[in-house]
Design a protein around this motif. Structure first.
Motif, short mmCIF file in Angstrom:
data_model
loop_
_atom_site.label_atom_id
_atom_site.label_comp_id
_atom_site.label_asym_id
_atom_site.label_seq_id
_atom_site.Cartn_x
_atom_site.Cartn_y
_atom_site.Cartn_z
N ALA A 247 107.27 34.38 55.76
CA ALA A 247 106.74 34.19 57.05
C ALA A 247 108.02 33.94 58.09
CB ALA A 247 105.72 33.34 57.35
N LEU A 248 108.81 32.75 57.77
CA LEU A 248 109.92 32.37 58.31
C LEU A 248 110.94 33.60 58.41
CD1 LEU A 248 111.21 30.25 60.03
CD2 LEU A 248 111.99 29.22 57.95
N LEU A 249 111.12 34.25 57.11
CA LEU A 249 112.01 35.35 57.33
C LEU A 249 111.73 36.60 58.35
CD1 LEU A 249 112.81 35.95 53.66
CD2 LEU A 249 114.42 34.74 55.40
N ALA A 411 109.25 38.02 72.01
CA ALA A 411 107.56 37.90 72.09
C ALA A 411 107.03 38.15 70.64
CB ALA A 411 107.19 39.02 73.25
N LEU A 412 107.71 39.01 69.90
CA LEU A 412 107.13 39.26 68.78
C LEU A 412 107.35 38.00 67.86
CD1 LEU A 412 105.87 41.09 66.42
CD2 LEU A 412 107.87 42.06 66.14
N ALA A 413 108.75 37.60 67.86
CA ALA A 413 109.17 36.43 66.93
C ALA A 413 108.41 35.25 67.42
CB ALA A 413 110.45 36.15 67.42
N LEU A 414 108.04 35.03 68.62
CA LEU A 414 107.00 34.03 69.03
C LEU A 414 105.94 34.03 68.38
CD1 LEU A 414 106.76 31.34 71.09
CD2 LEU A 414 106.22 33.04 72.78
N LEU A 415 105.25 35.24 68.84
CA LEU A 415 103.80 35.47 68.10
C LEU A 415 103.85 35.22 66.62
CD1 LEU A 415 100.88 36.56 68.57
CD2 LEU A 415 101.76 38.70 68.28
N LEU A 416 104.69 35.90 65.85
CA LEU A 416 104.99 35.39 64.32
C LEU A 416 104.98 33.99 63.88
CD1 LEU A 416 107.35 38.45 63.43
CD2 LEU A 416 105.16 38.12 62.81
N CYS A 417 105.74 33.34 64.54
CA CYS A 417 105.86 31.93 64.59
C CYS A 417 104.39 30.98 64.80
CB CYS A 417 107.14 31.16 65.39
SG CYS A 417 107.58 29.57 65.19
N ALA A 418 103.99 31.46 65.90
CA ALA A 418 102.80 30.76 66.44
C ALA A 418 101.55 30.95 65.34
CB ALA A 418 102.39 31.17 67.71
#
Length: 431
Positions: A247-249, A411-418
């Motif tokens: 998930a972090l990748l 925004a996608l990176a933020l969503l994935l992290c959240a």
């Protein structure tokens, strides 16, 4: 130059981080200058840092030099782009394997022969271009450069080993390494373009090979600071199989798309305004903003909750990456876009520093080089994806529209992290 240094603890006796993957904040905030003086006062640090910086500068030179050589010889940017893309794909496959060998057998034992093989690939490409070899030889030669070791990852692994029980100093080290990355990738293309145009097309590759080999030899010679090798029999499972790591990748992949799309869109936007030659300087502003932000970030308090800090950094990046889109849409001014890129760069280094800190935190002991190389591989994949997506949108919707891609990718990176579960800590040193 070896220095007297206390023998490190064996890998099997390292203390695992606490269960919530958090690190204590230092009691007081120290000045930026004092933080970096304290960092470089570590015995042996200056010697391996000098070698690593020399080896890292060519990372921003080789692709530009290859494009100039191939396009100048064959008159085809499509061929040049395909060759460099092949090298990127090969690196994504070979890079983690090389890093695994580094963890298992030691940095000096693996990095030196891997570097010599990569240098041979670059020189073979030079000869193939120079003497008119068939096009397929370009792909084979450039693919051989995929064995280039992740010098930045090896340097971060040394800091993590030396300061495994000092989160404040390690935070400064990660910030320093990110600023070094930005500086090298900012200067590398400029140096390569100058050498290839002022001297001869092969000059950038020749100088890059010399710097890479020299830097790795200096770096590898500093054995006192090298992390201990972890034999396979005592090593942990691959970081990719650790809960939370894939998930972090994915977050790194989306973050890489920000950088790839930003580069191709800015070049297209500058070209549309008749100033394509200025695109490099404009992109350098973004790297400069990131470099300065990284150095300042290094003197800040290390995060008590690394994942929460990463969410904050990604949120800031998402907001700042809308700046170029708004500036291009509202003003159409190249100067206005350049100013917003400088501001956008302020979120880049803190995001990368925090992301790499989290990678260090959840990577199993003895697999740190492999874990960080997987993160870099995800970034490279994201850069390639973002570049292709941005290029397609520019071609079909115009240069201004292309700036929607980096904003959306952030925004996608933020969503994935959240939305991903909190990753569980590995047994790597405290990071």
């Amino acid at each position: 130059m070896p220095h007297e240094f206390t023998e490190p603890l064996p890998a099997t006796t390292r203390t695992a981080p606490p269960a919530d993957a958090r690190e204590p904040a230092p009691a007081t905030k120290i000045s930026s200058g004092h933080a970096y003086r304290r960092l470089l006062a570590t015995p042996g640090a200056r010697a391996f840092t000098v070698g690593n910086l020399i080896a890292r500068l060519p990372m921003g030179m080789f692709s530009v030099s290859a494009v100039i050589m191939i396009a100048g010889s064959r008159g085809s940017y499509a061929l040049a782009g395909a060759v460099t893309a092949t090298g990127l794909a090969a690196t994504a496959v070979v890079g983690p394997w090389t890093a695994r060998l580094v963890d298992r057998h030691g940095q000096a034992r693996i990095a030196v022969p891997a570097t010599l093989l990569a240098a041979l690939g670059s020189l073979t490409l030079l000869l193939c271009v120079r003497y008119g070899a068939p096009d397929w030889t370009f792909f084979a030669a450039y693919a051989a450069t995929a064995t280039t070791p992740n010098t930045g990852g090896m340097s971060r692994a040394r800091w993590a080993h030396l300061h495994r029980n000092d989160p404040a100093v390690l935070h400064t080290a990660n910030s320093f390494e990110q600023a070094a990355d930005e500086l090298c990738f900012m200067l590398g293309p400029v140096v390569a373009a100058f050498l290839c145009s002022a001297l001869f097309p092969e000059a950038g590759t020749l100088v890059g090979v010399f710097l890479l080999v020299t830097g790795v030899l200096i770096f590898a010679a500093q054995r006192a600071t090298e992390p201990p090798a972890t034999p396979r029999s005592t090593g942990s499972r691959s970081p990719f199989r650790h809960p939370g790591f894939p998930a972090l990748l994915a977050v790194f992949l989306a973050t890489g798309a920000v950088f790839g799309a930003l580069e191709v869109t800015t070049i297209a936007f500058a070209d549309a305004h008749g100033h394509r030659s200025a695109s490099g300087a404009i992109l350098a502003l973004q790297a400069a903003g990131s470099c300065v932000a990284g150095l300042l970030y290094g003197s800040a308090r290390p995060a008590t909750d690394v994942r929460r800090r990463l969410l904050g950094c990604l949120a800031a990046m998402t907001v700042l990456m809308t700046g170029p889109l708004l500036a291009a849409s509202a003003t159409g001014s190249l100067i206005a876009v350049a100013g917003t890129l400088l501001l956008a760069g302020a979120a880049t280094a803190p995001t990368m520093v925090t992301g790499m800190t989290l990678v260090q935190r959840i990577t199993p002991a003895g697999r740190l080089n492999e874990g960080m190389t997987l993160a870099v591989t995800a970034l490279l994949g994201g850069i390639a994806t973002g570049s292709a997506t941005g290029g397609w949108l520019v071609e079909h919707g115009g240069a201004t529209t292309g700036y929607a891609v980096p904003a959306s990718a952030a925004a996608l990176a933020l969503l994935l992290c959240a939305t991903t579960p909190r990753p569980r800590p590995g047994s790597a040193p405290l990071a």
